[in-house]
Design an enzyme around this catalytic site. Structure first.
Site, PDB file in Angstrom:
ATOM      1  CG  ASP A   1      -1.377  -5.865   1.742  1.00 32.33           C
ATOM      2  OD1 ASP A   1      -2.496  -5.602   2.192  1.00 32.33           O
ATOM      3  OD2 ASP A   1      -0.856  -5.233   0.788  1.00 32.33           O
TER       4      ASP A   1
ATOM      5  CG  ASP B 232      -4.565   0.524  -0.925  1.00 29.10           C
ATOM      6  OD1 ASP B 232      -4.746   0.032   0.200  1.00 29.10           O
ATOM      7  OD2 ASP B 232      -3.954  -0.048  -1.850  1.00 29.10           O
TER       8      ASP B 232
HETATM    9  C1  GLA Z   1      -2.502  -3.269  -0.799  1.00 32.47           C
HETATM   10  C2  GLA Z   1      -1.968  -2.311   0.260  1.00 32.47           C
HETATM   11  C3  GLA Z   1      -1.109  -1.245  -0.403  1.00 32.47           C
HETATM   12  C4  GLA Z   1       0.020  -1.908  -1.187  1.00 32.47           C
HETATM   13  C5  GLA Z   1      -0.526  -2.897  -2.174  1.00 32.47           C
HETATM   14  C6  GLA Z   1       0.553  -3.737  -2.832  1.00 32.47           C
HETATM   15  O1  GLA Z   1      -3.400  -2.648  -1.659  1.00 32.47           O
HETATM   16  O2  GLA Z   1      -3.023  -1.737   0.979  1.00 32.47           O
HETATM   17  O3  GLA Z   1      -0.598  -0.353   0.562  1.00 32.47           O
HETATM   18  O4  GLA Z   1       0.903  -2.543  -0.285  1.00 32.47           O
HETATM   19  O5  GLA Z   1      -1.429  -3.813  -1.554  1.00 32.47           O
HETATM   20  O6  GLA Z   1       0.052  -4.646  -3.756  1.00 32.47           O
END
Ligand code: GLA
Length: 387
Positions: free
Chosen positions: A130, A187
């Site tokens: 991430d 997301d």
């Molecule tokens: C980010 C990523 C998600 C998930 C969250 C976890 O937002 O884009 O897919 O992994 O972190 O905290």
């Protein structure tokens, strides 16, 4: 010579985040492993079982190692990996290029080589990486190069799944960093707007996906029906319709995204299983040449191309995958002209069409194909050239 196949086609698997967020445990992972096998997902190709954020304690130990949360994973990660492997599955974990993960657990910044070694020792086969808490003065591109190098030298084949949400023009530099896929968008949420926006944002990026570096449009929301620990991801009021989930799956499959299931497969209904295990769509997604899908306009040509369009993906054996998508609020009759896919009428060539959702042959068509597509629904065809 070693056969290089890791990341040749998009990854298929399950990830804990969309439904469970922080509420993960050894029990959940083992039950999901069981369900992946017992309910036919592994056989359909879903091989990676990935634990997302919130698996570790908030502090590293005295040697600087990451520590699995003993309340959630009382037997440690090696035991979980062993169980997952005993089922014939591969095991995935999550870390972050910054100092902390997005949920505030320790990230791998300045611990890249140590963490890669640790993941290898536990038996990890896949790492999602991430982008939260990246030190402001650090170049993100360099951080993905670091972890890629660390993983490629940790003594184990580990698929590297980058997740920087499309920031910093990631598609320009990610391939040479060594990552096998890269998240290209914010997301996903379990609603139709989110699905449409993600798909439309990536349609013009078709040149930036392919073997060994796939455009990851985020985990699937198919079958969630609004059910998530996070009210931001789900909405507890039903999520999407089955037709919308079917279009979501078709778009991700045709556009070459990894297909990471995000719903609770221990309790999935038959429609969800039928969508996720559609072998014709999975074959299109897993085509060995992994070409991007191009958009052509549909007739009548007054349709806004964001409302109704066709995606075409050239397949290794000469077939074409053709998807007719209707993002508008009404049923539309959509017509594809074969000319737009490189088939002039004068060639005499026709297309023999197989419907990948109805699972039946539709016959042989010349010059054009038309279908009534309800709002939010789609038609996906596998077309064979008849000359
Ligand atoms: C980010 C990523 C998600 C998930 C969250 C976890 O937002 O884009 O897919 O992994 O972190 O905290």
């Amino acid at each position: 010579m070693k056969q290089i196949s890791l990341g040749n086609t998009p990854a298929l698997g399950w990830n804990s985040w969309n439904t469970f967020t922080w509420d993960i445990s050894e029990k959940l992972i083992m039950e999901t492993a069981d369900a992946l096998v017992a309910n036919g997902y592994l056989e359909a190709g879903y091989e990676y079982l990935v634990i997302d954020d919130c698996w570790s304690l908030k502090e590293r130990d005295e040697q600087g190692n990451l520590v699995p949360d003993p309340k959630k994973f009382p037997h440690g990660m090696k035991a979980v990996a062993d169980y997952v492997h005993s089922k014939g599955l591969k095991f995935g974990m999550y870390s972050c290029a910054g100092t902390h993960t997005c949920a505030g657990h320790p990230g791998s910044f300045e611990h890249e080589f140590q963490d890669a070694k640790q993941f290898a020792e536990w038996g990890v086969d896949y790492l999602k990486y991430d982008y939260c808490f990246k030190p402001r003065y650090m170049n993100g591109e360099l951080l993905y190069k670091r972890m890629s190098l660390a993983l490629k030298n940790c003594g184990r084949d580990i698929l590297f799944s980058a997740c920087n949400w499309g920031e910093d023009n990631v598609h320009d530099w990610i391939r040479e960093s060594g990552c096998h896929s890269y998240r290209s968008t914010v997301d996903i949420q379990d609603n139709w707007d989110s699905i449409r926006n993600i798909a439309l944002s990536q349609i013009d990026k078709k040149a930036f996906t392919g073997n060994y570096c796939h455009n990851d449009m985020d985990m699937l929301v198919v079958g969630m029906y609004g059910g998530s620990n996070s009210d931001w991801i789900g909405n507890k009021i039903g999520g999407c319709t089955d037709e919308q989930y079917k279009s979501h799956f078709s778009l991700w499959a045709m556009m070459g995204s990894p297909l990471m299931i995000g719903c609770d497969i221990r309790n999935a209904n038959q429609v969800t299983k039928d969508i996720l295990q559609n072998k014709d769509l999975i074959a299109i997604n897993q085509d060995p040449e992994a070409r991007g899908a191009y958009r052509i306009k549909v007739e009548p040509n007054w349709f806004n191309e964001k409302d109704a369009f066709v995606l075409v993906k050239a397949l290794e054996n000469g077939d074409l995958a053709i998807g007719l998508f209707n993002f508008s609020d009404n049923t539309r009759e959509l017509t594809v002209q074969f000319w737009d896919m490189g088939i002039p009428a004068a060639s005499g060539a026709a297309l023999s069409m197989y419907d990948c959702w109805e699972h039946k042959e539709l016959g042989v068509f010349k010059e054009r194909f038309a279908a009534h597509v309800p709002s939010g629904d789609c038609v996906v065809l596998r077309a064979k050239l008849v000359i």
